[in-house]
Design a protein around this motif. Structure first.
Motif, PDB file in Angstrom:
ATOM      1  N   LEU A  76       0.832  -1.213   0.000  1.00 52.12           N
ATOM      2  CA  LEU A  76       0.000   0.000   0.000  1.00 52.12           C
ATOM      3  C   LEU A  76       0.864   1.259   0.000  1.00 52.12           C
ATOM      4  O   LEU A  76       0.474   2.293  -0.558  1.00 52.12           O
ATOM      5  CB  LEU A  76      -0.950  -0.016   1.202  1.00 52.12           C
TER       6      LEU A  76
ATOM      7  N   ILE B 291      -4.391  11.488   3.841  1.00 51.43           N
ATOM      8  CA  ILE B 291      -5.040  10.175   3.940  1.00 51.43           C
ATOM      9  C   ILE B 291      -4.188   9.281   4.834  1.00 51.43           C
ATOM     10  O   ILE B 291      -3.009   9.058   4.560  1.00 51.43           O
ATOM     11  CB  ILE B 291      -5.237   9.513   2.557  1.00 51.43           C
TER      12      ILE B 291
ATOM     13  N   THR C  32      -3.725   5.647   6.046  1.00 50.61           N
ATOM     14  CA  THR C  32      -4.116   4.287   5.658  1.00 50.61           C
ATOM     15  C   THR C  32      -3.724   3.299   6.745  1.00 50.61           C
ATOM     16  O   THR C  32      -2.596   3.321   7.241  1.00 50.61           O
ATOM     17  CB  THR C  32      -3.438   3.884   4.331  1.00 50.61           C
ATOM     18  N   GLU C  33      -4.673   2.463   7.109  1.00 49.35           N
ATOM     19  CA  GLU C  33      -4.426   1.397   8.084  1.00 49.35           C
ATOM     20  C   GLU C  33      -4.756   0.065   7.419  1.00 49.35           C
ATOM     21  O   GLU C  33      -5.759  -0.041   6.703  1.00 49.35           O
ATOM     22  CB  GLU C  33      -5.323   1.570   9.316  1.00 49.35           C
TER      23      GLU C  33
ATOM     24  N   LEU D 140      -8.440   5.505   5.643  1.00 49.70           N
ATOM     25  CA  LEU D 140      -8.729   4.407   4.719  1.00 49.70           C
ATOM     26  C   LEU D 140      -8.322   3.120   5.421  1.00 49.70           C
ATOM     27  O   LEU D 140      -7.151   2.940   5.764  1.00 49.70           O
ATOM     28  CB  LEU D 140      -7.925   4.600   3.429  1.00 49.70           C
TER      29      LEU D 140
ATOM     30  N   LEU E 164      -8.044  -0.888   5.253  1.00 44.41           N
ATOM     31  CA  LEU E 164      -8.013  -1.974   4.274  1.00 44.41           C
ATOM     32  C   LEU E 164      -7.772  -3.315   4.945  1.00 44.41           C
ATOM     33  O   LEU E 164      -6.907  -3.436   5.823  1.00 44.41           O
ATOM     34  CB  LEU E 164      -6.907  -1.731   3.244  1.00 44.41           C
TER      35      LEU E 164
ATOM     36  N   PHE F 284     -10.004  -2.111  -3.329  1.00 47.04           N
ATOM     37  CA  PHE F 284      -8.963  -1.097  -3.524  1.00 47.04           C
ATOM     38  C   PHE F 284      -8.161  -1.404  -4.786  1.00 47.04           C
ATOM     39  O   PHE F 284      -7.838  -0.503  -5.561  1.00 47.04           O
ATOM     40  CB  PHE F 284      -8.030  -1.049  -2.311  1.00 47.04           C
TER      41      PHE F 284
END
Length: 567
Positions: free
Chosen positions: A388, A436, A438-439, A474, A476, A513
């Motif tokens: 990612l 953003i 992201t995790e 975000l 995921l 995604f």
């Protein structure tokens, strides 16, 4: 030459990732097993402890004998982190130290808190000549031997590169009982014939079969062990990937010349063990060598127009000079990482392939005999974050540096060492007008919400307070649990002073995604605004729908956006 091939092993196929050794040793150091790692009960006990701490994944009933613990013990001892068992022919155990106790060098290794420091520990260990030669009286270091081969290759070809098949057939199958020049002749002969071969896979199979006539174990070992051996050699910091093979790290060339050795030693093994357990010397411990290496690195950086400043550092002792060199190496690594980041937009298809492997739970994708990608199954969490991170770099336009985005460590090949530690988010992607966070998680069960609901909201909340721009979360996972979606649908968090926040966090499956990511690039519309808009569109119905319906809405939004990119 009439030979009986014996493949040397610097690592262990049961512990394929040397980056985990420090974590495992840390668990060992705090356990009741220190000094007591032999015997079935202790082996099973330590194996269960490693499993409990998440260092290994011993699926229920898979290993009941404690073999995992024996493999870890072997690697601890081989690298001098615990005192190895001394055989009677080599001396008395008491002259070395209590078997399985942590050594002084092991304590040093546990304190190594940067990746270069960890690499240096492995380099010291691997430079020790402790591998038995065929004559059973002398010893060699595979690392030093490989450096000698590769430097000789460079003399002949201008490059230290060695392909996977070359390493498999003429790297770890040889040692200083072989003539160095003849080994390099064989490698170059193999290279020449392979270049002309129309079918590389068939050619490689036949070569392995031919070489296997001199080997009394299964022929699969040639390639299987070479992948593992190359990985362990790379942890020394002296080697880096080149395709599926290896080469000497250019910045370490001078050190490679100092370490390379094509002969064995007749020094007793006990002497090697004592060096190993106290921390073997390196050429850089000598002040003149340390200065030479520092000057060489400064020259390399000037040639690449890389700005550096070490004017604040004392340079009076080898240790101080090496600290200065490590600072330059860090600057060099960051510069290389920026170049790597700039190239990710050209690598989006490979990034998407990594996502596909993650969705399957890991595995390998072979493009051709010289190019493949792989995610070891026990390293999926680290590779999830890394993939990612690469995806974010590919989308580009971030105002923070690539090494500021990630929390995990990279090796010299830009591959993940371990997943990010706790306490903060996984990826902080800051753009001009928004941020953003992201995790990612590999968890797919109903425990997903319990494990991720609180920390993800806390991390996003902290970011909202720390950044003077809109922050979007975000989340995921391979599969989103409905309870997790429900928590993020509400998105409520009380910050310090009971300040109520409504957080923008959207859960997506990695498959969703991936579809969105691929369609952006295929439609030549890869821009961060599209990620933000995806989040905002998914959120439009969160107050009107229950979690199951909201998840369907998210899928609908993804599908519509994917379609729009192709129009």
């Amino acid at each position: 030459m009439e030979e009986n091939i014996k493949i040397w092993l610097v690592g262990n196929t049961g512990l394929r990732n040397p980056n985990r050794i420090q974590e495992g040793l840390a668990v060992y150091a705090k356990s009741a097993f220190v000094g007591k790692l032999h015997g079935r009960d202790n082996e099973i006990g330590f194996m269960n402890l490693l499993n409990k701490e998440g260092i290994i994944q011993n699926e229920s009933g898979k290993d009941e004998s404690g073999s995992h613990a024996r493999k870890w013990r072997l690697m601890f001892a081989k690298n001098g982190y615990i005192f190895p068992q001394v055989s009677k022919k080599d001396g008395n155990q008491d002259d070395l130290g209590a078997m399985d106790d942590i050594t002084p060098f092991g304590r040093t290794f546990l304190k190594a808190d940067t990746f270069p420091a960890v690499q240096e520990c492995f380099l010291r260990a691997m430079s020790v000549e402790q591998f038995e030669m065929p004559d059973k009286t002398t010893y060699f270091s595979p690392l030093r031997w490989m450096l000698a081969i590769m430097l000789e290759l460079e003399k002949r070809t201008g490059s230290t590169e060695m392909s996977r098949i070359e390493f498999a057939l003429w790297g770890h199958t040889t040692n200083p009982s072989y003539d160095l020049s003849e080994v390099v002749d064989r490698i170059l002969n193999l290279r020449k014939r392979r270049a002309k071969a129309p079918a590389k896979r068939t050619f490689d199979k036949n070569e392995i079969k031919e070489r296997g006539k001199h080997y009394d174990k299964k022929a699969d070992n040639f390639l299987d062990y070479s992948d593992m051996n190359m990985r362990y050699l790379r942890i020394s910091g002296m080697f880096q990937r080149k395709g599926r093979g290896i080469m000497i790290v250019p910045a370490k060339h001078l050190l490679a010349e100092k370490l390379a050795k094509d002969t064995a030693t007749s020094e007793p093994l006990m002497k090697a063990y004592k060096q190993l357990c106290s921390g073997a010397p390196l050429p850089t411990d000598n002040i003149d060598v340390a200065k030479t290496l520092l000057e060489d690195l400064k020259k390399q950086m000037k040639e690449r127009h890389i700005v550096y400043d070490i004017s604040d550092l004392p340079l009076d002792t080898p240790a101080e000079i090496n600290i200065a060199r490590q600072r330059l190496e860090d600057t060099l690594a960051k510069t290389d990482e920026i170049q790597y980041a700039n190239d990710q937009c050209n690598q989006w298809q490979e990034i998407a392939d990594y996502m596909s492997l993650l969705i399957k739970g890991g595995g390998k994708l072979v493009y051709d005999e010289d190019n493949a990608i792989e995610i070891p199954k026990d390293e999926t969490p680290a590779y999830f974050e890394w993939t990612l991170w690469r995806a974010a770099l590919a989308i580009d336009h971030m105002v923070n540096k690539p090494y500021e985005v990630r929390g995990f460590r990279l090796d010299s090949d830009f591959l993940p060492v371990t997943a990010a530690g706790g306490g903060k988010g996984d990826l902080y992607c800051e753009f001009e007008d928004f941020m953003i966070l992201t995790e990612v998680t590999m968890s797919t069960s109903s425990r997903q919400e319990a494990m991720e609901g609180e920390p993800v909201r806390r991390h996003v909340s902290d970011a909202v307070l720390n950044y003077n721009k809109p922050v979007y979360g975000l989340f995921l996972a391979i599969r989103i649990d409905t309870n997790t979606a429900e928590t993020f649908r509400h998105g409520i968090w009380y910050a310090k002073g009971n300040v109520k926040q409504r957080l923008d966090i959207v859960p997506l499956s990695l498959e969703q995604f991936r579809r969105h990511f691929v369609s952006m690039f295929e439609g030549k519309q890869a821009r961060p605004e599209h990620l933000r808009d995806l989040i905002l569109q998914c959120e439009t119905e969160r107050d009107n729908l229950e979690a199951p319906a909201w998840m369907k809405h998210i899928e609908k939004v993804v599908a519509q956006r994917v379609q729009s990119f192709s129009n």
